[in-house]
Motif scaffolding. Structure first.
Motif, PDB file in Angstrom:
ATOM      1  N   ARG A  34       0.838  -1.209   0.000  1.00 20.75           N
ATOM      2  CA  ARG A  34       0.000   0.000   0.000  1.00 20.75           C
ATOM      3  C   ARG A  34       0.867   1.251   0.000  1.00 20.75           C
ATOM      4  N   SER A  35       1.967   1.229   0.754  1.00 23.11           N
ATOM      5  CA  SER A  35       2.861   2.388   0.807  1.00 23.11           C
ATOM      6  C   SER A  35       3.479   2.668  -0.550  1.00 23.11           C
ATOM      7  N   ALA A  36       3.857   1.625  -1.279  1.00 25.81           N
ATOM      8  CA  ALA A  36       4.421   1.810  -2.620  1.00 25.81           C
ATOM      9  C   ALA A  36       3.383   2.437  -3.542  1.00 25.81           C
ATOM     10  N   ALA A  37       2.135   1.977  -3.434  1.00 24.29           N
ATOM     11  CA  ALA A  37       1.077   2.556  -4.255  1.00 24.29           C
ATOM     12  C   ALA A  37       0.822   4.007  -3.846  1.00 24.29           C
ATOM     13  N   ASP A  38       0.883   4.278  -2.539  1.00 30.14           N
ATOM     14  CA  ASP A  38       0.684   5.641  -2.048  1.00 30.14           C
ATOM     15  C   ASP A  38       1.762   6.583  -2.581  1.00 30.14           C
ATOM     16  N   LEU A  39       3.010   6.106  -2.664  1.00 31.12           N
ATOM     17  CA  LEU A  39       4.098   6.952  -3.150  1.00 31.12           C
ATOM     18  C   LEU A  39       3.883   7.362  -4.592  1.00 31.12           C
ATOM     19  N   ALA A  40       3.261   6.488  -5.381  1.00 31.37           N
ATOM     20  CA  ALA A  40       3.014   6.813  -6.781  1.00 31.37           C
ATOM     21  C   ALA A  40       2.086   8.009  -6.898  1.00 31.37           C
ATOM     22  N   VAL A  41       1.165   8.169  -5.958  1.00 31.70           N
ATOM     23  CA  VAL A  41       0.223   9.286  -5.983  1.00 31.70           C
ATOM     24  C   VAL A  41       0.700  10.414  -5.074  1.00 31.70           C
ATOM     25  N   ALA A  42       1.617  10.113  -4.170  1.00 28.23           N
ATOM     26  CA  ALA A  42       2.048  11.084  -3.175  1.00 28.23           C
ATOM     27  C   ALA A  42       2.834  12.242  -3.780  1.00 28.23           C
ATOM     28  N   GLU A  43       3.325  12.083  -4.983  1.00 30.97           N
ATOM     29  CA  GLU A  43       4.050  13.161  -5.637  1.00 30.97           C
ATOM     30  C   GLU A  43       3.253  13.649  -6.831  1.00 30.97           C
ATOM     31  N   LEU A  44       3.251  14.949  -7.000  1.00 30.03           N
ATOM     32  CA  LEU A  44       2.604  15.519  -8.177  1.00 30.03           C
ATOM     33  C   LEU A  44       3.371  15.120  -9.422  1.00 30.03           C
ATOM     34  N   SER A  45       2.657  14.908 -10.485  1.00 27.33           N
ATOM     35  CA  SER A  45       3.326  14.650 -11.754  1.00 27.33           C
ATOM     36  C   SER A  45       4.037  15.937 -12.184  1.00 27.33           C
ATOM     37  N   PRO A  46       5.074  15.829 -12.997  1.00 32.30           N
ATOM     38  CA  PRO A  46       5.743  17.041 -13.487  1.00 32.30           C
ATOM     39  C   PRO A  46       4.770  17.983 -14.200  1.00 32.30           C
ATOM     40  N   ALA A  47       3.823  17.412 -14.934  1.00 31.87           N
ATOM     41  CA  ALA A  47       2.847  18.253 -15.647  1.00 31.87           C
ATOM     42  C   ALA A  47       1.970  19.029 -14.673  1.00 31.87           C
ATOM     43  N   ALA A  48       1.535  18.374 -13.591  1.00 27.22           N
ATOM     44  CA  ALA A  48       0.701  19.065 -12.603  1.00 27.22           C
ATOM     45  C   ALA A  48       1.497  20.134 -11.865  1.00 27.22           C
ATOM     46  N   GLY A  49       2.773  19.860 -11.576  1.00 29.95           N
ATOM     47  CA  GLY A  49       3.623  20.861 -10.926  1.00 29.95           C
ATOM     48  C   GLY A  49       3.821  22.080 -11.809  1.00 29.95           C
ATOM     49  N   ALA A  50       4.080  21.845 -13.091  1.00 28.52           N
ATOM     50  CA  ALA A  50       4.259  22.951 -14.042  1.00 28.52           C
ATOM     51  C   ALA A  50       2.955  23.740 -14.189  1.00 28.52           C
ATOM     52  N   PHE A  51       1.838  23.035 -14.170  1.00 29.14           N
ATOM     53  CA  PHE A  51       0.518  23.668 -14.262  1.00 29.14           C
ATOM     54  C   PHE A  51       0.310  24.622 -13.080  1.00 29.14           C
ATOM     55  N   LEU A  52       0.628  24.143 -11.875  1.00 27.25           N
ATOM     56  CA  LEU A  52       0.470  24.993 -10.692  1.00 27.25           C
ATOM     57  C   LEU A  52       1.404  26.200 -10.726  1.00 27.25           C
ATOM     58  N   ARG A  53       2.650  25.980 -11.162  1.00 29.39           N
ATOM     59  CA  ARG A  53       3.590  27.113 -11.276  1.00 29.39           C
ATOM     60  C   ARG A  53       3.070  28.136 -12.276  1.00 29.39           C
ATOM     61  N   ALA A  54       2.500  27.656 -13.377  1.00 23.43           N
ATOM     62  CA  ALA A  54       1.992  28.566 -14.405  1.00 23.43           C
ATOM     63  C   ALA A  54       0.869  29.439 -13.871  1.00 23.43           C
ATOM     64  N   LEU A  55       0.057  28.880 -13.004  1.00 23.51           N
ATOM     65  CA  LEU A  55      -1.086  29.630 -12.476  1.00 23.51           C
ATOM     66  C   LEU A  55      -0.773  30.382 -11.182  1.00 23.51           C
ATOM     67  N   ALA A  56       0.460  30.298 -10.711  1.00 23.33           N
ATOM     68  CA  ALA A  56       0.830  30.912  -9.432  1.00 23.33           C
ATOM     69  C   ALA A  56       0.913  32.431  -9.495  1.00 23.33           C
ATOM     70  N   SER A  57       1.064  32.999 -10.659  1.00 25.23           N
ATOM     71  CA  SER A  57       1.236  34.440 -10.806  1.00 25.23           C
ATOM     72  C   SER A  57      -0.081  35.131 -11.149  1.00 25.23           C
ATOM     73  N   PRO A  58      -0.421  36.190 -10.417  1.00 27.41           N
ATOM     74  CA  PRO A  58      -1.624  36.952 -10.766  1.00 27.41           C
ATOM     75  C   PRO A  58      -1.572  37.520 -12.190  1.00 27.41           C
ATOM     76  N   VAL A  59      -0.381  37.888 -12.649  1.00 26.99           N
ATOM     77  CA  VAL A  59      -0.248  38.408 -14.018  1.00 26.99           C
ATOM     78  C   VAL A  59      -0.607  37.306 -15.023  1.00 26.99           C
ATOM     79  N   ARG A  60      -0.093  36.093 -14.795  1.00 27.81           N
ATOM     80  CA  ARG A  60      -0.409  34.983 -15.710  1.00 27.81           C
ATOM     81  C   ARG A  60      -1.884  34.613 -15.629  1.00 27.81           C
ATOM     82  N   GLN A  61      -2.465  34.740 -14.452  1.00 33.07           N
ATOM     83  CA  GLN A  61      -3.898  34.473 -14.319  1.00 33.07           C
ATOM     84  C   GLN A  61      -4.708  35.458 -15.159  1.00 33.07           C
ATOM     85  N   ARG A  62      -4.308  36.732 -15.120  1.00 38.10           N
ATOM     86  CA  ARG A  62      -4.993  37.757 -15.940  1.00 38.10           C
ATOM     87  C   ARG A  62      -4.809  37.469 -17.416  1.00 38.10           C
TER      88      ARG A  62
END
Length: 135
Positions: A34-62
């Motif tokens: 179960r822990s091994a399966a949890d680790l697979a989901v416990a980290e954001l995918s690179p795409a999701a991390g980049a997505f969050l960084r892209a939306l982190a700026s109010p200027v980019r949101q505008r």
């Protein structure tokens, strides 16, 4: 003689307390799986991390809101509508593109940007799976 299961044999032949040890080892192995399966989901995918960084700026949101309803805009148009300089608009668009929020196409010397709904939906699905796991 009736058929015996491995548990029956262990219970019949094991010294007192050993069958409890076998159960504990089995439970520990299940927990490790179960822990091994949890680790697979416990980290954001690179795409999701980049997505969050892209939306982190109010200027980019505008800027992202400029692409509502399928709009396709050039760097110059984004700069003008967002009230920022062209170099800054270009940097912000590049970050939004890295985050999978925008896509682009070249037409001669002009690069046209538009929302990338498919990539954004995939990043949101990854993020949702992560949040379901941790929260």
């Amino acid at each position: 003689m009736p058929d015996s299961t491995a548990a029956d044999v262990t219970a019949d032949t094991a010294p007192p307390g050993q069958d409890t040890h076998v159960q504990q080892c089995s439970a520990a192995a299940d927990e490790a799986d179960r822990s091994a399966a949890d680790l697979a989901v416990a980290e954001l995918s690179p795409a999701a991390g980049a997505f969050l960084r892209a939306l982190a700026s109010p200027v980019r949101q505008r800027i992202l809101l400029l692409f509502a309803r399928g709009a396709e805009l050039s760097v110059g148009q984004v700069a003008e509508r967002a009230g920022i300089g062209q170099p800054r608009a270009s940097e912000q668009l590049a970050e939004l593109k890295r985050g999978g929020v925008l896509t682009s196409r070249k037409a001669g010397k002009v690069t046209w940007y538009r929302a990338d709904r498919q990539a954004a939906a995939a990043a949101l699905a990854d993020l949702q799976a992560y949040l379901k796991h941790c929260c």
